[in-house]
Design a protein around this motif. Structure first.
Motif, PDB file in Angstrom:
ATOM      1  N   VAL A 196      49.775  37.018  35.162  1.00  0.00           N
ATOM      2  CA  VAL A 196      48.700  37.995  34.844  1.00  0.00           C
ATOM      3  C   VAL A 196      47.962  38.327  35.974  1.00  0.00           C
ATOM      4  O   VAL A 196      47.253  39.170  36.203  1.00  0.00           O
ATOM      5  CB  VAL A 196      48.125  37.788  33.672  1.00  0.00           C
ATOM      6  N   CYS A 197      47.977  37.646  37.052  1.00  0.00           N
ATOM      7  CA  CYS A 197      47.024  37.417  38.158  1.00  0.00           C
ATOM      8  C   CYS A 197      47.411  38.569  39.174  1.00  0.00           C
ATOM      9  O   CYS A 197      48.264  38.179  39.941  1.00  0.00           O
ATOM     10  CB  CYS A 197      46.741  36.153  38.784  1.00  0.00           C
ATOM     11  N   PRO A 198      46.396  39.444  39.551  1.00  0.00           N
ATOM     12  CA  PRO A 198      46.836  40.506  40.531  1.00  0.00           C
ATOM     13  C   PRO A 198      46.534  39.694  42.000  1.00  0.00           C
ATOM     14  O   PRO A 198      47.035  40.274  42.781  1.00  0.00           O
ATOM     15  CB  PRO A 198      45.689  41.607  40.304  1.00  0.00           C
ATOM     16  N   THR A 230      46.623  24.086  43.569  1.00  0.00           N
ATOM     17  CA  THR A 230      47.360  25.227  44.563  1.00  0.00           C
ATOM     18  C   THR A 230      47.180  26.583  44.325  1.00  0.00           C
ATOM     19  O   THR A 230      46.868  27.350  45.028  1.00  0.00           O
ATOM     20  CB  THR A 230      48.953  24.694  44.682  1.00  0.00           C
ATOM     21  N   ARG A 231      47.102  26.793  42.954  1.00  0.00           N
ATOM     22  CA  ARG A 231      46.807  28.059  42.437  1.00  0.00           C
ATOM     23  C   ARG A 231      45.491  28.464  42.954  1.00  0.00           C
ATOM     24  O   ARG A 231      45.119  29.416  43.352  1.00  0.00           O
ATOM     25  CB  ARG A 231      47.136  28.499  40.983  1.00  0.00           C
ATOM     26  N   ALA A 232      44.454  27.603  42.540  1.00  0.00           N
ATOM     27  CA  ALA A 232      43.212  27.894  42.681  1.00  0.00           C
ATOM     28  C   ALA A 232      42.909  28.249  44.286  1.00  0.00           C
ATOM     29  O   ALA A 232      42.263  29.121  44.626  1.00  0.00           O
ATOM     30  CB  ALA A 232      42.162  26.850  42.438  1.00  0.00           C
ATOM     31  N   ARG A 238      40.307  35.556  47.121  1.00  0.00           N
ATOM     32  CA  ARG A 238      41.033  36.804  47.022  1.00  0.00           C
ATOM     33  C   ARG A 238      40.999  37.130  45.353  1.00  0.00           C
ATOM     34  O   ARG A 238      41.339  38.145  44.687  1.00  0.00           O
ATOM     35  CB  ARG A 238      42.726  36.714  47.191  1.00  0.00           C
ATOM     36  N   CYS A 239      40.464  36.330  44.474  1.00  0.00           N
ATOM     37  CA  CYS A 239      40.241  36.508  43.291  1.00  0.00           C
ATOM     38  C   CYS A 239      39.265  37.409  42.756  1.00  0.00           C
ATOM     39  O   CYS A 239      38.216  37.560  43.224  1.00  0.00           O
ATOM     40  CB  CYS A 239      39.677  35.021  42.581  1.00  0.00           C
ATOM     41  N   THR A 240      39.440  38.212  41.912  1.00  0.00           N
ATOM     42  CA  THR A 240      38.619  39.507  41.770  1.00  0.00           C
ATOM     43  C   THR A 240      37.908  39.106  40.339  1.00  0.00           C
ATOM     44  O   THR A 240      37.336  40.271  39.998  1.00  0.00           O
ATOM     45  CB  THR A 240      39.503  40.781  41.445  1.00  0.00           C
ATOM     46  N   GLU A 241      38.003  38.081  39.892  1.00  0.00           N
ATOM     47  CA  GLU A 241      36.998  37.493  38.894  1.00  0.00           C
ATOM     48  C   GLU A 241      37.332  38.667  37.735  1.00  0.00           C
ATOM     49  O   GLU A 241      36.430  38.727  36.900  1.00  0.00           O
ATOM     50  CB  GLU A 241      35.707  37.666  39.114  1.00  0.00           C
ATOM     51  N   CYS A 242      38.526  38.835  37.366  1.00  0.00           N
ATOM     52  CA  CYS A 242      38.956  39.665  36.314  1.00  0.00           C
ATOM     53  C   CYS A 242      38.965  38.883  35.046  1.00  0.00           C
ATOM     54  O   CYS A 242      39.088  39.211  33.864  1.00  0.00           O
ATOM     55  CB  CYS A 242      40.164  40.501  36.532  1.00  0.00           C
ATOM     56  N   GLY A 243      39.247  37.547  35.133  1.00  0.00           N
ATOM     57  CA  GLY A 243      39.150  36.666  33.825  1.00  0.00           C
ATOM     58  C   GLY A 243      40.464  36.785  32.977  1.00  0.00           C
ATOM     59  O   GLY A 243      40.415  36.042  32.132  1.00  0.00           O
ATOM     60  N   GLU A 244      41.472  37.568  33.612  1.00  0.00           N
ATOM     61  CA  GLU A 244      42.753  37.537  32.802  1.00  0.00           C
ATOM     62  C   GLU A 244      43.396  36.017  32.672  1.00  0.00           C
ATOM     63  O   GLU A 244      44.097  35.475  31.689  1.00  0.00           O
ATOM     64  CB  GLU A 244      43.547  38.469  33.516  1.00  0.00           C
ATOM     65  N   CYS A 245      43.299  35.309  33.816  1.00  0.00           N
ATOM     66  CA  CYS A 245      44.033  33.960  33.808  1.00  0.00           C
ATOM     67  C   CYS A 245      43.501  33.014  32.602  1.00  0.00           C
ATOM     68  O   CYS A 245      44.093  32.634  31.960  1.00  0.00           O
ATOM     69  CB  CYS A 245      43.726  33.057  35.027  1.00  0.00           C
ATOM     70  N   GLU A 246      42.061  33.314  32.638  1.00  0.00           N
ATOM     71  CA  GLU A 246      41.696  32.225  31.474  1.00  0.00           C
ATOM     72  C   GLU A 246      41.593  32.823  29.901  1.00  0.00           C
ATOM     73  O   GLU A 246      42.200  32.321  29.089  1.00  0.00           O
ATOM     74  CB  GLU A 246      40.042  31.996  31.641  1.00  0.00           C
TER      75      GLU A 246
END
Ligand code: SF4
Ligand code: SF4
Ligand code: SF4
Length: 297
Positions: A196-198, A230-232, A238-246
């Motif tokens: 799900v992560c952009p 590794t994913r973190a 680059r994480c846009t903080e969209c919160g979709e992963c959680e």
């Protein structure tokens, strides 16, 4: 909301009728009143499916990768968080700006679906905001071709943005290890968080490779830890903080805490930076500055 829905349908209809786009990606009503999953509209007669309500929570940016090789253009509705994902994909050269038509919608926040499922009646006004929306600092689209509706004022502040990270940092290393083991031992490695992560947009993901095999198939502690770290690190800066992963994690793992710890560290080391906000500004780990901290050298 009805006016926005109406406007969405009008724009989608016009774009499809004039053959300006091949698809329009938005949201439609799902099985339950508290679900508005993504939908893909290809014909002008289908635009009535499109809706805008308190449950259009899915970030649509990542779907653009599925249409990467489409000959024509694709139109996408974007909230603030979706638009940051778009900027992320543009910065990674994963999509071309001239191949997408972006219709921005300022967003007042989406409602908590888990709480909605507990209600016995259809009362969205009784619901709290979804977790990811409680901390949203960019509710307005940052990149768009059309804008529907009035801009909204962001209410989430900067002050206590990292308060949950501070709690983690206050733990001893052993306590912290137990905390993360307690969560990541539940991980079933469904890869929903990655999918799900952009920011997770590599053509070939190292977790899928058979040769070399970076990640074993067995769902065990060591492999789960390798996956999580590794994913973190991959989305660091680059994480846009969209919160979709959680949001999509079926095991309720607090993935945003890990992301936010890294965001906080990057801000402290390289200065304040919000990913997916400025197309021209490269992520801190994607550029070199002679003054960069280098304690490890
Ligand atoms: S994170 Fe912000 S833009 Fe995204 S759905 Fe929540 S309030 Fe809207
Ligand atoms: S979504 Fe949750 S359970 Fe699935 S791989 Fe990611 S952390 Fe693990
Ligand atoms: S790591 Fe999570 S919060 Fe960050 S961009 Fe990816 S899905 Fe969004």
């Amino acid at each position: 909301m009805k006016e926005v829905t109406q406007k969405m349908r009008e724009i989608a209809k016009e774009l499809l009728e004039k053959n300006e786009v091949e698809y329009v990606v938005g949201w439609e009503k799902g099985t339950f009143w508290y679900q508005s999953p993504p939908c893909f509209v290809r014909r002008a007669e289908e635009v009535e499916r499109l809706v805008w309500d308190e449950f259009c929570i899915n970030n649509l940016a990542k779907y653009l990768l599925d249409f990467k090789h489409l000959e024509g253009k694709i139109a996408l509705f974007v909230k603030g968080c979706d638009s940051r994902g778009i900027i992320r994909l543009l910065q990674d050269n994963q999509i071309r700006r001239d191949r997408v038509v972006l219709v921005g919608i300022p967003c007042k926040g989406m409602k908590d679906v888990t709480e909605a499922a507990k209600l016995e009646e259809e009362k969205p006004e009784k619901l709290p905001l979804a977790a990811k929306c409680q901390e949203c600092r960019y509710p307005n689209p940052l990149v768009y071709d059309y804008l529907i509706g009035e801009e909204v004022v962001a209410t989430a502040g900067q002050e206590d943005r990292f308060s949950d990270v501070a709690e983690l940092e206050a733990m001893s290393p052993d306590e912290r290890y137990e905390y993360w083991v307690g969560h990541y031992d539940r991980c079933i490695r469904c890869f929903a968080c990655r999918n799900v992560c952009p920011a997770c947009n590599c053509r070939e993901c190292c977790f899928d490779l058979a040769e070399p095999r970076w990640l074993g198939k067995r769902v065990v502690r060591s492999e789960n830890q390798f996956f999580a770290i590794t994913r973190a690190m991959h989305v660091a800066g680059r994480c846009t903080e969209c919160g979709e992963c959680e949001r999509v994690c079926p095991m309720n793992i607090p993935i945003m805490k890990l992301n936010k710890k890294i965001i906080k560290d990057i801000n402290e080391l390289f200065g304040p930076y919000d990913a997916g906000v400025d197309l021209e500004d490269k992520p801190p780990l994607g550029k070199y500055n002679p003054d960069d901290p280098d304690q490890f050298m």
